[in-house]
Write an enzyme that holds these catalytic residues in place. Structure first.
Site, short mmCIF file in Angstrom:
data_model
loop_
_atom_site.label_atom_id
_atom_site.label_comp_id
_atom_site.label_asym_id
_atom_site.label_seq_id
_atom_site.Cartn_x
_atom_site.Cartn_y
_atom_site.Cartn_z
N LYS A 1 1.65 0.56 4.19
CA LYS A 1 2.29 0.54 2.87
C LYS A 1 1.76 1.70 2.02
O LYS A 1 2.51 2.38 1.31
CB LYS A 1 2.01 -0.79 2.15
CG LYS A 1 2.80 -1.95 2.71
CD LYS A 1 2.27 -3.28 2.21
CE LYS A 1 2.96 -4.45 2.92
NZ LYS A 1 2.31 -5.74 2.69
N ASP B 1 6.10 -8.48 -5.01
CA ASP B 1 6.60 -9.25 -3.86
C ASP B 1 7.59 -10.33 -4.28
O ASP B 1 8.26 -10.92 -3.45
CB ASP B 1 5.42 -9.93 -3.14
CG ASP B 1 4.99 -9.19 -1.88
OD1 ASP B 1 5.79 -8.40 -1.35
OD2 ASP B 1 3.86 -9.42 -1.42
N GLN C 1 -2.06 -9.21 -0.49
CA GLN C 1 -1.68 -9.28 0.93
C GLN C 1 -1.90 -10.69 1.47
O GLN C 1 -2.99 -11.25 1.35
CB GLN C 1 -2.50 -8.26 1.73
CG GLN C 1 -2.15 -8.22 3.21
CD GLN C 1 -0.73 -7.76 3.50
OE1 GLN C 1 -0.20 -6.88 2.83
NE2 GLN C 1 -0.10 -8.36 4.49
#
Ligand SMILES: NC(=O)c1ccc[n+]([C@@H]2O[C@H](COP(=O)([O-])OP(=O)(O)OC[C@H]3O[C@@H](n4cnc5c(N)ncnc54)[C@H](OP(=O)(O)O)[C@@H]3O)[C@@H](O)[C@H]2O)c1
Length: 303
Positions: A53, A120, A97
């Site tokens: 990422k 997210d 994460q």
């Protein structure tokens, strides 16, 4: 013959647009959008994800940073890090994460991310905005799927859609997003009765289960659109052979494993369009993270 929905091409197209938009944001505001990723512990798969990422963010011209906490970090330490980023004017987007190491409270962490920085879209407020069709950004994997459909001009209004898997990461938001696009959606899960009948009536199937080749040719209506979200690490040569699918055979021969989807490749022939694994949905997910980072930046700065 079925058309392959090529996620790499869609991702490259989006990335080309992002590079220009990020450069233009910089010219207008004097700064570039910033993504801050928090990782707890040293799980190798998670480490690899966050590194990739970061690399993509840099390639596109975004600022990105990685904050690493030890596996021994407590909920309070994780929350303190999130709070610091919530308050930092240089942070446009925060990602924690997942999965977090056992013992940490995932919901407490996700609840703590400021909705305006929740890249997210896993915070309950963000999920609620999706439900209401009021959100400007969407969880990356289902968002990528809609981009694929758009790229290939596939209008799903009025179609019967079956989504298999109801995680908050993929299946649930996907079902709402397809409904917001006027599909008639059935959200299926492990307790679904007569799943095969539901799938055979579906004009579009989104499979997000985590079971190699779960959706067999017999479950698919001729002409259906098949969207495969599954990424299953399979090192069983006999299982791979049973799919009679060259890309998985080749991968196994080279690496001793293959990343296998949730849809049996035997179903592709009868479909109208399908996403391959790899090179389909998974190719879009990291790019959509960057799309979301840019969007959050624009919202925050009214840029
Ligand atoms: N391509 C990408 O970028 C991407 C992103 C995220 C995930 N993935 C992959 O997508 C897959 C799903 O991951 P996820 O995190 O969304 O889901 P998940 O949390 O692993 O949950 C799996 C879902 O599948 C359902 N399920 C399991 N067995 C089933 C069965 N026999 N019949 C019907 N439904 C069944 C479960 O039902 P219950 O709710 O009843 O238990 C659950 O809702 C995994 O392979 C993952 O690696 C890919």
């Amino acid at each position: 013959m079925a058309t392959i929905l090529d996620g790499k091409i869609v991702a490259e197209t989006i990335q080309a647009g992002l590079v220009q938009e990020i450069a233009s944001c910089k010219a207008r505001t004097g700064r570039v959008p910033g993504l801050d990723v928090i990782i707890v512990g040293s799980d190798p798969a998670s480490q690899a994800y966050v590194k990739s990422k970061e690399k993509l963010a840099q390639k596109l011209g975004l600022r990105s940073s990685l904050i690493e906490l030890p596996a021994s970090a407590t909920d309070s330490e994780l929350l303190a890090t999130i709070t610091r980023l919530n308050d930092d004017p240089q942070t446009d987007a925060i990602l924690v994460q997942l999965p977090l190491p056992a013992g940490l409270d995932t919901w407490r962490a996700l609840d703590a991310i400021a909705p305006g920085k929740d890249v997210d879209c896993f915070n309950p407020v963000s999920q609620g905005m999706i439900l209401l069709n009021r959100s400007a950004i969407f969880p990356c994997t289902p968002a990528g799927i809609l981009r694929i459909l758009d790229h290939y001009s596939l209008d799903i209004a009025g179609l019967n859609a079956a989504v298999i898997g109801r995680s908050f990461i993929v299946g649930k938001p996907m079902s709402l997003m397809l409904s917001n696009r006027h599909a008639t959606v059935t959200l299926c899960h492990s307790k679904a009765r007569d799943l095969e009948r539901v799938l055979r009536q579906a004009d579009i199937i989104v499979a997000a289960i985590g079971k190699p080749g779960f959706v067999t040719p017999a479950m698919v209506k001729p002409g259906a659109i098949l969207i495969d979200v599954g990424i299953n690490h399979v090192a069983d040569g006999a299982l791979i052979e049973s799919f009679h699918y060259e890309p998985w055979r080749t991968s196994f021969a080279k690496k001793g494993f293959a990343l296998v989807g949730d849809i049996h490749p035997g179903a592709f022939n009868a479909s109208s369009y399908y996403t391959p694994v790899p090179g389909g949905v998974g190719a879009l997910t990291p790019t959509m993270l960057m799309v979301n980072t840019l969007e959050l930046f624009k919202q925050r700065l009214h840029a």
